[in-house]
Design an enzyme around this catalytic site. Sequence first.
Site, short mmCIF file in Angstrom:
data_model
loop_
_atom_site.label_atom_id
_atom_site.label_comp_id
_atom_site.label_asym_id
_atom_site.label_seq_id
_atom_site.Cartn_x
_atom_site.Cartn_y
_atom_site.Cartn_z
N PRO A 100 7.93 7.78 -2.52
CA PRO A 100 7.17 7.77 -3.77
C PRO A 100 5.70 7.39 -3.63
O PRO A 100 5.35 6.52 -2.84
CB PRO A 100 7.90 6.73 -4.63
CG PRO A 100 8.75 5.95 -3.70
CD PRO A 100 9.08 6.87 -2.57
N ASN A 101 4.90 8.09 -4.39
CA ASN A 101 3.46 7.87 -4.52
C ASN A 101 2.65 8.34 -3.31
O ASN A 101 1.42 8.30 -3.35
CB ASN A 101 3.14 6.39 -4.84
CG ASN A 101 3.77 5.95 -6.13
OD1 ASN A 101 3.52 6.58 -7.16
ND2 ASN A 101 4.61 4.93 -6.11
N ARG A 141 -5.00 7.31 -4.08
CA ARG A 141 -4.27 6.08 -4.34
C ARG A 141 -4.81 4.94 -3.49
O ARG A 141 -4.76 5.02 -2.26
CB ARG A 141 -2.81 6.33 -3.98
CG ARG A 141 -1.93 5.14 -4.04
CD ARG A 141 -0.61 5.41 -3.34
NE ARG A 141 0.24 4.25 -3.48
CZ ARG A 141 1.29 4.00 -2.73
NH1 ARG A 141 1.64 4.86 -1.77
NH2 ARG A 141 1.99 2.91 -2.91
N TYR A 159 -4.85 2.84 1.78
CA TYR A 159 -4.20 4.04 2.33
C TYR A 159 -5.17 5.11 2.83
O TYR A 159 -4.72 6.14 3.34
CB TYR A 159 -3.26 4.64 1.28
CG TYR A 159 -2.16 3.68 0.86
CD1 TYR A 159 -1.17 3.31 1.76
CD2 TYR A 159 -2.13 3.12 -0.41
CE1 TYR A 159 -0.17 2.42 1.40
CE2 TYR A 159 -1.13 2.23 -0.79
CZ TYR A 159 -0.16 1.88 0.12
OH TYR A 159 0.83 1.00 -0.24
N ASN A 195 8.52 7.98 6.01
CA ASN A 195 7.84 6.87 5.32
C ASN A 195 8.52 6.73 3.95
O ASN A 195 8.22 7.48 3.03
CB ASN A 195 6.34 7.16 5.16
CG ASN A 195 5.61 5.97 4.54
OD1 ASN A 195 6.23 5.07 3.98
ND2 ASN A 195 4.29 5.96 4.63
N ALA A 203 7.78 2.61 -1.16
CA ALA A 203 8.33 1.41 -1.81
C ALA A 203 9.85 1.31 -1.68
O ALA A 203 10.41 0.21 -1.72
CB ALA A 203 7.93 1.39 -3.28
N GLU A 244 10.38 5.35 11.62
CA GLU A 244 9.83 4.89 10.35
C GLU A 244 8.33 4.65 10.52
O GLU A 244 7.91 4.06 11.52
CB GLU A 244 10.53 3.57 9.98
CG GLU A 244 10.07 2.94 8.68
CD GLU A 244 10.57 1.51 8.53
OE1 GLU A 244 11.14 0.95 9.49
OE2 GLU A 244 10.36 0.93 7.45
N HIS A 285 4.73 3.36 8.44
CA HIS A 285 3.99 2.85 7.28
C HIS A 285 2.51 2.92 7.59
O HIS A 285 2.08 2.52 8.68
CB HIS A 285 4.40 1.42 6.95
CG HIS A 285 5.83 1.32 6.54
ND1 HIS A 285 6.26 1.75 5.31
CD2 HIS A 285 6.92 0.93 7.22
CE1 HIS A 285 7.57 1.59 5.25
NE2 HIS A 285 8.00 1.11 6.40
N ARG A 332 0.97 -7.87 4.01
CA ARG A 332 0.75 -7.71 2.57
C ARG A 332 1.64 -8.66 1.77
O ARG A 332 1.96 -9.74 2.25
CB ARG A 332 0.94 -6.23 2.21
CG ARG A 332 -0.07 -5.33 2.94
CD ARG A 332 0.11 -3.87 2.59
NE ARG A 332 -0.13 -3.62 1.17
CZ ARG A 332 0.16 -2.49 0.55
NH1 ARG A 332 0.70 -1.49 1.23
NH2 ARG A 332 -0.07 -2.35 -0.75
C1 DQA Z 1 3.86 2.14 2.56
C2 DQA Z 1 4.02 0.63 2.36
C3 DQA Z 1 4.95 0.33 1.20
O1 DQA Z 1 5.09 -1.07 1.03
C4 DQA Z 1 4.36 0.91 -0.07
O2 DQA Z 1 5.24 0.68 -1.15
C5 DQA Z 1 4.00 2.33 0.04
C6 DQA Z 1 3.41 2.83 1.28
C7 DQA Z 1 2.83 2.47 3.65
O3 DQA Z 1 2.85 3.59 4.13
O4 DQA Z 1 2.00 1.62 4.00
O5 DQA Z 1 4.10 3.09 -0.91
O6 DQA Z 1 5.10 2.68 2.97
#
Ligand code: DQA
Length: 142
Positions: A9-10, A17, A22, A71, A74, A95, A97, A104
């Site tokens: 998501p997002n 964003r 990011y 990835n 959240a 995985e 990020h 964080r």
């Molecule tokens: C994320 C880190 C997560 O905590 C966050 O909710 C994201 C992006 C990252 O790529 O840094 O949406 O996965």
Amino acid sequence: MKIAIINGPNLNLLGQREPGIYGQQSFDDYIRQLRAEFPDIEITYFQSNVEGELVTALQESSRTCQGIVLNPAAYTHTSIAIGDAVAAIQIPVVEVHISNVQAREEFRKLNYVSAKAVGTITGLGLKGYELAIRWLLSKQHP
Ligand code: DQA
């Protein structure tokens, strides 16, 4: 070789964003770069804001690809279903990020995916996807 990138998501909003966290590049732009960098492999891309769709994408990719770069965004911190899906499939899942989740908020330290993935790359920006692909390729051609 076929590798799937699956984003949660997002991550469709990359570039707009929270650019301080990011970065400024959209994923569409980045994946163009990535495909140019790895012309000999097929890189599929799926993004969803919906948990179950990510579970289905993991299952389906495991039948057609040799590796997955995931990835979960959240959902990393909330989704037993995505952790279970990673555990259930036979191909390696790396995985990734973009941000350094350990540096964080406290709630980002809870992770349902890392223990099921072969490894995790965190905090190296979009470069993490490239590094994950390189690792998957090295396993394919040692
Ligand atoms: C994320 C880190 C997560 O905590 C966050 O909710 C994201 C992006 C990252 O790529 O840094 O949406 O996965």
